[in-house]
Design a protein around this motif. Structure first.
Motif, short mmCIF file in Angstrom:
data_model
loop_
_atom_site.label_atom_id
_atom_site.label_comp_id
_atom_site.label_asym_id
_atom_site.label_seq_id
_atom_site.Cartn_x
_atom_site.Cartn_y
_atom_site.Cartn_z
N VAL A 120 1.03 -1.26 0.14
CA VAL A 120 0.19 -0.32 0.45
C VAL A 120 0.75 1.01 0.41
CG1 VAL A 120 -1.80 1.09 1.28
CG2 VAL A 120 -1.55 -1.09 1.05
N GLN A 121 1.91 1.34 1.24
CA GLN A 121 2.31 2.38 0.45
C GLN A 121 3.51 2.91 -0.65
OE1 GLN A 121 3.39 4.63 3.46
NE2 GLN A 121 1.91 3.65 4.75
N ASP A 122 3.83 0.95 -0.91
CA ASP A 122 4.63 1.82 -2.96
C ASP A 122 3.84 2.44 -3.38
OD1 ASP A 122 6.60 1.41 -4.19
OD2 ASP A 122 4.82 0.21 -5.56
N LEU A 123 2.18 1.81 -3.49
CA LEU A 123 0.91 2.58 -4.30
C LEU A 123 0.74 3.58 -3.82
CD1 LEU A 123 -1.55 -0.52 -4.17
CD2 LEU A 123 0.31 0.23 -6.12
N VAL A 124 0.50 4.04 -2.35
CA VAL A 124 0.53 5.38 -2.05
C VAL A 124 2.47 6.46 -2.95
CG1 VAL A 124 0.21 7.34 -0.26
CG2 VAL A 124 -0.75 5.10 -0.30
N ARG A 125 2.80 5.86 -2.52
CA ARG A 125 4.48 6.40 -3.61
C ARG A 125 3.85 7.48 -4.55
NH1 ARG A 125 8.40 4.91 -6.00
NH2 ARG A 125 7.45 2.90 -5.70
N ARG A 126 3.68 5.73 -5.71
CA ARG A 126 3.17 6.49 -6.84
C ARG A 126 2.49 7.25 -7.27
NH1 ARG A 126 3.42 -0.10 -8.28
NH2 ARG A 126 2.22 0.79 -10.45
N TRP A 127 1.42 6.82 -5.66
CA TRP A 127 0.40 8.14 -6.88
C TRP A 127 0.98 9.73 -5.96
CZ3 TRP A 127 -5.05 6.95 -6.54
CH2 TRP A 127 -6.10 7.87 -6.61
N ASP A 128 1.67 9.72 -5.17
CA ASP A 128 1.78 11.00 -5.08
C ASP A 128 2.89 11.22 -6.29
OD1 ASP A 128 0.17 11.31 -2.89
OD2 ASP A 128 1.79 10.94 -2.09
N GLU A 129 3.98 10.15 -6.45
CA GLU A 129 4.94 10.97 -7.86
C GLU A 129 4.08 10.93 -8.69
OE1 GLU A 129 7.54 7.68 -7.63
OE2 GLU A 129 8.97 7.96 -6.42
N LEU A 130 2.79 10.25 -9.20
CA LEU A 130 2.36 10.43 -10.65
C LEU A 130 2.00 12.32 -10.33
CD1 LEU A 130 0.86 10.12 -12.80
CD2 LEU A 130 -0.52 8.51 -12.01
N GLY A 131 0.81 12.16 -9.07
CA GLY A 131 0.77 13.67 -9.32
C GLY A 131 1.42 15.08 -8.84
#
Length: 257
Positions: free
Chosen positions: A193-204
């Motif tokens: 989950v933390q990895d997905l959130v990191r990728r989400w924030d990087e995308l934004g």
């Protein structure tokens, strides 16, 4: 924080950041340039903000919301923070801006309602109708200053249409994966989950500028989603209530990071 009344109360930089929506980084920057300095320091050198500092920060935020750059805000703040006439003029200007924001939100509501009515009548709106509504939603003036809107538009132009479409596809994939974790009740501190959130924030982050201004724009975008996730999610392919749950899940995951 200390003290029970407004005059005696003190805020740490973290407490003030959480309460005001201004990042710790921004507060440090304001301190460095003399815009909002902590009125006190602890014996160990930690900042402690007083009631007067909070009033000054309010003026800074209000003037930023009105579109003033930091240089002009510095000049405006040359007036004593407790001057009643100056504060009244500031509040009047902010009230005028808020009324304008309310009117823009009313128009957006009418646009969305019109699209829904046309769908109910089995009449699919033109793509341009959807684009107009999406652009209005993405640029809600209540969350982004004129400078931030220009920044967002500039970043989209720099990235180009192909990169924007690729980002949309990545966004859809992240939504699907995160919604599965929401449904399964996966703890937010789970490494996946933390990895997905990191990728989400990087995308934004790709759509925001660098440094303090980009961080503030990202914070404004998250606040907009948190406070209007149902309305914004209603225009996406996923159920609005699921998107609202996802936004809350993301916030929780960031807090446990």
């Amino acid at each position: 924080m200390t003290g029970k009344n407004g005059a005696g109360r003190r805020w740490s930089i973290g407490e003030l950041a959480r309460a005001s929506g201004v990042t710790v980084r921004a507060l440090r920057h304001y301190d460095e340039i003399g815009l909002v300095r902590a009125g006190e320091r602890t014996a160990s050198g930690h900042r402690r903000y007083t009631a007067g500092d909070v009033r000054r920060l309010y003026r800074v935020r209000a003037l930023r919301a009105l579109g003033l750059p930091l240089e002009e805000i510095r000049e405006a703040l040359a007036t004593p923070a407790d001057a009643l006439e100056a504060m009244r003029a500031l509040l009047a200007a902010q009230l005028l801006e808020l009324n304008g924001q309310a009117e823009r939100l009313r128009r957006l509501t009418e646009q969305v309602r019109d699209l829904m009515q046309r769908l109910d009548q089995a009449s699919l709106p033109d793509p341009e109708d959807f684009m107009t509504t999406l652009e209005t939603m993405a640029m809600l003036d209540g969350y982004f200053t004129p400078e931030q809107r220009e920044e967002l538009a500039g970043r989209r132009a720099e990235l180009g249409a192909e990169a924007v479409e690729q980002a949309k596809a990545r966004f859809a994939g992240l939504v699907e994966q995160l919604l599965r974790h929401v449904q399964d009740g996966t703890p937010t501190d789970d490494p996946q989950v933390q990895d997905l959130v990191r990728r989400w924030d990087e995308l934004g982050a790709a759509f925001h500028g660098d440094g303090d201004s980009g961080e503030q724009t990202a914070a404004a975008a998250r606040r907009m989603w948190r406070e209007h996730s149902e309305e914004l999610g209603a225009r996406l392919p996923w159920p609005a209530e699921k998107m609202a749950e996802l936004v809350a899940y993301l916030e929780s995951a960031r807090a446990t990071h």
